[in-house]
Design a protein around this motif. Structure first.
Motif, PDB file in Angstrom:
ATOM      1  N   GLN A 243       0.828  -1.204   0.000  1.00  0.00           N
ATOM      2  CA  GLN A 243       0.000   0.000   0.000  1.00  0.00           C
ATOM      3  C   GLN A 243       0.862   1.252   0.000  1.00  0.00           C
ATOM      4  O   GLN A 243       0.544   2.227  -0.686  1.00  0.00           O
ATOM      5  CB  GLN A 243      -0.935   0.004   1.207  1.00  0.00           C
ATOM      6  CG  GLN A 243      -1.842   1.225   1.261  1.00  0.00           C
ATOM      7  CD  GLN A 243      -3.126   0.979   2.006  1.00  0.00           C
ATOM      8  OE1 GLN A 243      -3.908   0.107   1.653  1.00  0.00           O
ATOM      9  NE2 GLN A 243      -3.336   1.739   3.067  1.00  0.00           N
ATOM     10  N   ALA A 269      -7.665  -0.159  -3.992  1.00  0.00           N
ATOM     11  CA  ALA A 269      -7.677  -1.344  -3.126  1.00  0.00           C
ATOM     12  C   ALA A 269      -8.826  -2.273  -3.496  1.00  0.00           C
ATOM     13  O   ALA A 269      -8.660  -3.498  -3.551  1.00  0.00           O
ATOM     14  CB  ALA A 269      -7.775  -0.912  -1.662  1.00  0.00           C
ATOM     15  N   ASN A 273      -6.098  -4.815  -4.867  1.00  0.00           N
ATOM     16  CA  ASN A 273      -5.369  -5.241  -3.665  1.00  0.00           C
ATOM     17  C   ASN A 273      -5.895  -6.586  -3.170  1.00  0.00           C
ATOM     18  O   ASN A 273      -6.754  -7.209  -3.775  1.00  0.00           O
ATOM     19  CB  ASN A 273      -5.526  -4.176  -2.574  1.00  0.00           C
ATOM     20  CG  ASN A 273      -4.554  -4.369  -1.423  1.00  0.00           C
ATOM     21  OD1 ASN A 273      -3.597  -5.125  -1.528  1.00  0.00           O
ATOM     22  ND2 ASN A 273      -4.799  -3.699  -0.324  1.00  0.00           N
ATOM     23  N   TYR A 286      -0.864  -5.491  -3.835  1.00  0.00           N
ATOM     24  CA  TYR A 286      -1.614  -5.204  -5.046  1.00  0.00           C
ATOM     25  C   TYR A 286      -0.968  -5.942  -6.216  1.00  0.00           C
ATOM     26  O   TYR A 286       0.265  -6.092  -6.273  1.00  0.00           O
ATOM     27  CB  TYR A 286      -1.580  -3.713  -5.367  1.00  0.00           C
ATOM     28  CG  TYR A 286      -2.294  -2.809  -4.402  1.00  0.00           C
ATOM     29  CD1 TYR A 286      -3.435  -2.111  -4.796  1.00  0.00           C
ATOM     30  CD2 TYR A 286      -1.826  -2.598  -3.103  1.00  0.00           C
ATOM     31  CE1 TYR A 286      -4.091  -1.239  -3.942  1.00  0.00           C
ATOM     32  CE2 TYR A 286      -2.476  -1.739  -2.239  1.00  0.00           C
ATOM     33  CZ  TYR A 286      -3.604  -1.055  -2.658  1.00  0.00           C
ATOM     34  OH  TYR A 286      -4.244  -0.200  -1.808  1.00  0.00           O
TER      35      TYR A 286
END
Length: 562
Positions: A243, A269, A273, A286
């Protein structure tokens, strides 16, 4: 901002000023964990660029380039004693035709010859040595020949896409897979030759990447060397983006387009992700290429997201590997997919090895899905691992595949164009009836199949399957909101600007239910949606239409409440 989407040559990325997320700290970690490694990751996860980075770091002929390539990176400030000390033999095995034994052999043999010839040319073995390759007919014999020539050298062997052809082969023709990989097969002989070279010290280090361990496991004792680091906690973030890394990549978009950083990161996300490769790993990662695709296709003039949040090339790769869903008991595998879609999680004992000559059971199938990136580790019980769909991209692919399986299993056809038009009508004109007509048509076809067990869960799955055929909306199913769970939310997503968003609550009543039962279900649905409308998150949604959809598995009724 130069985005290295589709770029896998490390030197090009560094020297031409592309963005590079520094993964070089893992070089020392790899050295600390031995000499022979396998690191498997899902499609389009940055494996090729990582292996190219290793090639440039260790190549004895790139000493003069070290400062330019690595000087600003972690490993440039903390080099290991092994930098620039190897002759590097790079090989990759994509693009091999799998229609017949001859095609597989010829493709594998041609790739082997090309890589060995490039190796001999690069390190100055001479024209006679290169010409000598033509005297050997099999990949194994060619490898033996080159290893003999390099007997006094230290070789780092890098193999990318080691299983690219093998996964397709296993899905298409398991018998041919076994003849190629099993005892006496030319691929097994190829890897036995590498094993011998490690024992004699010619191949001093080895790094192999791919997607699944199916091929390695099939080679059994022919290649029982090295460590599979794919499920090792220390290597959870070796490939893919954390992240923190994604935040740094998004910052130019935030600044130039005045976007809300939290909203943008939240969208990223949702879509890309969610991957975790060890139950105790602290971070999810990710998919690297999906993030780079987004950045490369972000429309800066309009500050708008790409129309398609998943590149067709990536989607095609994943659809091809979906053919592995057919391994083992196809019906049992279908039940796993059904559980993932409807429950959200599945539990299994994670398998590190797959023995295809034995029963390929539920645990093996779910573990295979994890290697392919179709599920990820979400937690653990006392003895088992909990798996979940990692993100919206994979959920979308599941529903596209689910449609295909629904049609195959029930011998029906769901009209793609009519479904797309129905969703567009819903988005532009607030008219749900065309979508309901398509849903009712499929339900009536399914009702003629005695073995279909219909309930509210299956009706919702069917409606979601239809909705996921269009890219117009961001779809949320049973999103938790103050301990309440609206069935379906259809939310506007950039770059599509639509005048209507939707909340749909589904209610199912048995065919045997009388009018009073049907009315009770309708009233229950109406009361629920009014409770949802009191929630701040729902109340804040602009352009929201609210629907209650009732069905008994054949007939469908719609009530609009807002």
């Amino acid at each position: 901002m130069k985005t290295p989407y589709g770029e896998s040559n490390f030197k090009k990325v560094i020297s031409q000023g592309f963005i590079y997320i520094d993964k070089t700290a893992y070089i020392a970690k790899l050295e600390d964990h031995g000499s022979y490694h396998f690191l498997l990751r899902p499609r389009r996860f940055g494996k090729s660029l990582f292996i190219s980075m290793l090639e440039h770091y260790y190549d004895v002929q790139r000493t003069d380039e070290f400062a330019a390539l690595f000087g600003k990176l972690y490993i440039g400030q903390h080099p290991t004693p092994l930098k620039n000390t190897y002759q590097v033999l790079f090989m990759e095995f994509s693009g091999i035709e799998t229609g017949s034994h001859a095609q597989v052999f010829n493709g594998f043999n041609a790739n082997t010859s090309l890589h060995l010839q490039a190796f001999l040319e690069r390190y100055g073995y001479g024209d006679a040595a290169i010409a000598g390759l033509a005297n050997y007919q099999t990949p194994a014999d060619k490898m033996k020949y080159v290893f003999t020539l390099a007997n006094n050298q230290k070789i780092l062997l890098l193999i990318d896409e080691y299983d690219h052809f093998a996964n397709a082969l296993l899905a298409e023709d398991p018998g041919l897979f076994q003849s190629v990989m099993g005892k006496g097969g030319f691929v097994r002989s190829f890897y036995e030759t590498i094993k011998t070279a490690t024992q004699r010290g010619t191949v001093d280090r080895l790094f192999i990447t791919g997607v699944t361990p199916l091929m390695l496991d099939s080679l059994t004792s022919g290649f029982n060397i090295g460590k599979n680091l794919s499920l090792h906690q220390d290597f959870n973030t070796t490939m893919g983006f954390t992240q923190t890394e994604v935040v740094s990549l998004l910052q130019p978009l935030v600044e130039q387009c005045k976007l809300d950083a939290d909203t943008l990161l939240g969208d990223m996300a949702h879509w890309y992700n969610g991957y975790r490769f060890h139950p105790k790993a602290k971070e999810t990662v990710y998919n690297a290429n999906m993030v780079l695709y987004f950045l490369d296709n972000f429309r800066m003039e309009e500050c708008a997201y790409p129309e398609l949040m998943l590149d067709d090339n990536i989607a095609s790769d994943y659809r091809k590997i979906m053919a592995l869903f057919h391994i083992g008991d196809r019906e049992a595998n279908y039940q796993v997919l059904d559980e993932l879609i409807n429950v959200g999680t599945v539990t299994a004992q994670q398998q590190r090895k797959f023995e295809l000559d034995k029963d390929f059971n539920r645990d093996a199938f779910i573990s295979l899905l994890a290697y392919m990136g179709f599920v990820t580790i979400a937690g653990s019980t006392l003895t088992q691992t909990v798996f979940a769909i990692p993100n919206h991209v994979i959920r979308e692919l599941y529903f596209q595949y689910f449609k295909v399986e629904l049609e195959r299993r029930n011998q029906i056809r769901i009209p793609d164009q009519a479904v797309l038009q129905a969703i567009e009508t819903l988005a532009l004109h607030d008219d749900i009836q065309p979508l309901i007509n398509e849903m009712q048509g499929v339900l009536q076809l399914l009702s003629n199949r005695d073995f279909v067990k219909m309930d509210e869960k299956h009706v919702k799955t069917l409606l979601l399957t239809l909705l996921y055929q269009s890219p117009v909306y961001f779809i949320q199913s049973e999103r938790e909101m103050n301990q309440r769970y609206p069935d379906i939310l259809l939310l506007e997503r950039s770059p599509y600007s639509v005048p209507h968003q939707h909340l749909i609550e589904l209610k199912y009543g048995k065919k045997s239910a009388k009018a009073d039962g049907w009315n009770a279900k309708r009233q229950e649905g109406i009361e629920q949606v009014h409770e949802y409308l009191q929630l701040p998150t729902i109340a804040a949604l602009p352009k929201l239409s609210v629907w209650v959809v009732l069905t008994n598995g054949e007939e469908v009724e719609v009530v609009k409440e807002k």
